[in-house]
Design an enzyme around this catalytic site. Structure first.
Site, mmCIF file in Angstrom:
data_model
loop_
_atom_site.group_PDB
_atom_site.id
_atom_site.type_symbol
_atom_site.label_atom_id
_atom_site.label_comp_id
_atom_site.label_asym_id
_atom_site.label_seq_id
_atom_site.Cartn_x
_atom_site.Cartn_y
_atom_site.Cartn_z
ATOM 1 N N GLY A 1 5.278 -2.469 7.028
ATOM 2 C CA GLY A 1 6.647 -2.919 7.255
ATOM 3 C C GLY A 1 7.384 -2.140 8.316
ATOM 4 O O GLY A 1 6.955 -1.074 8.746
ATOM 5 N N GLU A 2 8.502 -2.707 8.736
ATOM 6 C CA GLU A 2 9.372 -2.070 9.734
ATOM 7 C C GLU A 2 10.655 -1.633 9.006
ATOM 8 O O GLU A 2 11.465 -2.475 8.617
ATOM 9 C CB GLU A 2 9.671 -3.080 10.857
ATOM 10 C CG GLU A 2 10.828 -2.723 11.768
ATOM 11 C CD GLU A 2 10.757 -1.307 12.347
ATOM 12 O OE1 GLU A 2 9.701 -0.884 12.844
ATOM 13 O OE2 GLU A 2 11.789 -0.599 12.279
ATOM 14 N N CYS B 1 -2.158 -3.377 14.559
ATOM 15 C CA CYS B 1 -1.699 -3.013 13.218
ATOM 16 C C CYS B 1 -2.033 -4.114 12.216
ATOM 17 O O CYS B 1 -1.622 -5.267 12.382
ATOM 18 C CB CYS B 1 -0.203 -2.746 13.230
ATOM 19 S SG CYS B 1 0.431 -2.277 11.624
ATOM 20 N N CYS C 1 2.443 -5.948 15.971
ATOM 21 C CA CYS C 1 1.798 -5.041 16.927
ATOM 22 C C CYS C 1 0.293 -5.366 16.945
ATOM 23 O O CYS C 1 -0.306 -5.628 15.897
ATOM 24 C CB CYS C 1 2.027 -3.587 16.531
ATOM 25 S SG CYS C 1 3.778 -3.139 16.493
ATOM 26 N N HIS D 1 3.602 4.161 22.160
ATOM 27 C CA HIS D 1 2.231 3.669 22.353
ATOM 28 C C HIS D 1 1.802 3.335 23.781
ATOM 29 O O HIS D 1 0.640 2.982 23.993
ATOM 30 C CB HIS D 1 1.952 2.441 21.480
ATOM 31 C CG HIS D 1 2.116 2.699 20.002
ATOM 32 N ND1 HIS D 1 1.817 3.907 19.416
ATOM 33 C CD2 HIS D 1 2.549 1.897 18.994
ATOM 34 C CE1 HIS D 1 2.055 3.827 18.122
ATOM 35 N NE2 HIS D 1 2.496 2.641 17.836
ATOM 36 N N SER E 1 10.048 5.839 10.473
ATOM 37 C CA SER E 1 9.283 5.477 11.668
ATOM 38 C C SER E 1 9.609 4.045 12.047
ATOM 39 O O SER E 1 9.509 3.136 11.221
ATOM 40 C CB SER E 1 7.791 5.625 11.383
ATOM 41 O OG SER E 1 7.032 5.234 12.504
ATOM 42 N N CYS F 1 -1.974 1.439 8.577
ATOM 43 C CA CYS F 1 -1.092 0.467 7.938
ATOM 44 C C CYS F 1 -1.743 -0.842 7.575
ATOM 45 O O CYS F 1 -2.253 -1.540 8.442
ATOM 46 C CB CYS F 1 0.013 0.083 8.900
ATOM 47 S SG CYS F 1 0.998 1.430 9.353
ATOM 48 N N GLU G 1 0.826 -1.203 0.000
ATOM 49 C CA GLU G 1 0.000 0.000 0.000
ATOM 50 C C GLU G 1 0.857 1.248 0.000
ATOM 51 O O GLU G 1 1.899 1.297 0.638
ATOM 52 C CB GLU G 1 -0.845 0.041 1.268
ATOM 53 C CG GLU G 1 -1.783 -1.116 1.396
ATOM 54 C CD GLU G 1 -2.536 -1.071 2.711
ATOM 55 O OE1 GLU G 1 -3.340 -1.963 2.929
ATOM 56 O OE2 GLU G 1 -2.313 -0.146 3.508
HETATM 57 N N1 SAH Z 1 6.800 -0.194 11.600
HETATM 58 C C1 SAH Z 1 6.937 1.227 11.780
HETATM 59 C C2 SAH Z 1 6.252 2.073 10.727
HETATM 60 C C3 SAH Z 1 4.866 1.711 10.258
HETATM 61 S S1 SAH Z 1 3.444 2.151 11.146
HETATM 62 C C4 SAH Z 1 6.497 1.646 13.154
HETATM 63 O O1 SAH Z 1 5.999 0.804 13.881
HETATM 64 O O2 SAH Z 1 6.702 2.789 13.528
HETATM 65 C C5 SAH Z 1 3.288 3.869 11.380
HETATM 66 C C6 SAH Z 1 2.558 4.174 12.668
HETATM 67 O O3 SAH Z 1 1.163 3.829 12.591
HETATM 68 C C7 SAH Z 1 3.126 3.403 13.848
HETATM 69 O O4 SAH Z 1 3.257 4.246 14.958
HETATM 70 C C8 SAH Z 1 2.051 2.357 14.071
HETATM 71 O O5 SAH Z 1 2.099 1.827 15.364
HETATM 72 C C9 SAH Z 1 0.797 3.136 13.762
HETATM 73 N N2 SAH Z 1 -0.404 2.319 13.545
HETATM 74 C C10 SAH Z 1 -0.504 1.113 12.956
HETATM 75 N N3 SAH Z 1 -1.769 0.668 12.952
HETATM 76 C C11 SAH Z 1 -2.501 1.605 13.571
HETATM 77 C C12 SAH Z 1 -3.885 1.724 13.895
HETATM 78 N N4 SAH Z 1 -4.749 0.755 13.596
HETATM 79 N N5 SAH Z 1 -4.300 2.856 14.520
HETATM 80 C C13 SAH Z 1 -3.415 3.833 14.829
HETATM 81 N N6 SAH Z 1 -2.102 3.777 14.556
HETATM 82 C C14 SAH Z 1 -1.645 2.673 13.939
#
Ligand code: SAH
Length: 354
Positions: free
Chosen positions: A158-159, A118, A115, A215, A190, A332, A91
């Protein structure tokens, strides 16, 4: 699978071209098409001879992505599900604002971090993207939205630090003055908190922005949301962030997804502030974007603002990221996840038409 030409620097393109028996000026033309004019197919590159294209096409592709679906919302956010050469999909999101045009790129197909809230990690990790596949996402958005974006955030699937080399190569290509020329300070990496990546980034001499997903105000709750806490505990993570700021003089942003009744109280804000005290940083609070697999909700607007007020009272500046693109499954991995539920992966490509 052929690697994408968008992942090569000018001198590397020159070596590919001269190695195939063509003059160096062809490499300059090719770079201009790829990085200056957002070409994503051979057909778009009108002034390149057929023999040249065919010779390069034996080992490389200029077309690593193909749009499968698009979703948009009235605020102007657009999100694409993009198909890759091997049938996988990722995406990419465009988030326009008054003076900014931001692209959110993916760095992996799936994710290992798992996570809780996510969608990207729900199907596990499939593979890393190459630098060309990352850079091409920005060109794709540029081509479809009438011009160069000026902001890139690595916050898609992705990370980034689990694919460090390709990500750093992509950052340098995006930043290249002869290409998209996105300012380093307009590029945000990020991470879920991979400490070795943070330490390594501090040595790169780059002015990019670093965001760290926290978080939770304490390790116990963080661990319930983020398994990575078990590997790189919060104390070690925050120590690495302090070092990063000391070395680079750059302020770290902490991302904090607000989940109703879980981490959103004024006390939680006070606790978070206490942990972050003593070094310059800021907090970017994001109301949870609900996902099917996670039993949690976003707090009310009032609660979000009360959280930020409490944070500020305790000396930490924070902003609320208004959830943009709710209508486009913008968090994400939601679009890919949704489409995997509707169609098993093998049928996404043939049935697409977007
Ligand atoms: N893997 C990296 C970058 C991708 S996610 C990271 O974890 O930072 C970018 C941000 O969106 C991260 O802070 C992630 O925790 C957050 N995120 C993912 N899914 C989410 C959701 N359903 N609601 C709110 N934030 C979310």
């Amino acid at each position: 699978m052929k690697p994408a030409l968008q992942g090569l620097f000018p001198d590397e393109l020159r070596d590919v071209c001269t190695g195939a028996g063509f003059p160096a000026f062809r490499a300059k033309q090719l770079w201009q098409w790829l990085q200056g004019r957002h070409a994503l197919s051979w057909d778009a590159m009108a002034n390149l001879p057929r023999a040249f294209r065919d010779a390069l096409d034996a080992g490389w592709t200029p077309a690593p992505l193909r749009p499968l679906r698009e979703a948009g919302d009235p605020g102007g956010t657009r999100k694409w599900l993009l198909g890759l050469d091997d049938g996988e999909s990722i995406e990419t999101v465009l988030i326009p604002a008054r003076d900014r045009k931001t692209v959110c790129v993916s760095t992996q197909v799936g994710c290992k971090m798992a996570c809780a809230f996510c969608a990207s990690g729900k199907g596990g990790w499939v593979r890393n993207l190459g630098a060309g596949e990352i850079v091409a996402q920005v060109h794709h958005v540029a081509a479809l939205s009438g011009g160069r974006p000026n902001n890139v955030v690595f916050m898609g699937m992705g990370e980034p630090f689990d694919n460090y080399d390709a990500v750093l190569r992509a950052v340098r290509l995006l930043n290249h003055p002869g290409g998209l020329a996105i300012g380093a300070r307009k590029i945000t990496l990020s991470t879920s908190g991979l400490v070795p990546g943070i330490r390594r980034l501090a040595t790169e001499g780059l002015q990019v922005e670093l965001s760290v997903s926290l978080h939770a105000p304490d390790p116990e709750r963080r661990r319930r949301l983020m398994p990575v806490e078990g590997r790189w505990p919060m104390d070690e993570l925050l120590a690495a962030c302090r070092e990063y700021t000391a070395v680079t003089k750059r302020i770290v942003t902490f991302e904090y997804t607000l989940v109703r009744g879980f981490n959103d109280s004024a006390d939680d804000a006070a606790q978070l502030a206490a942990r972050l005290r003593g070094f310059p940083c800021r907090v970017n609070a994001i109301p949870l974007s609900p996902v099917a697999e996670f039993d949690g909700e976003a707090p009310s607007r009032e609660t979000c603002h009360a959280f930020l007020d409490a944070l500020l009272r305790h000396g930490i500046e924070g902003t609320l990221r208004e959830s943009k693109g709710k209508g486009v499954s913008a968090a994400c991995g939601q679009l890919r996840r949704g489409s995997m539920r509707e169609n098993p992966p093998s049928t996404i490509m043939p049935s697409s038409g977007a």
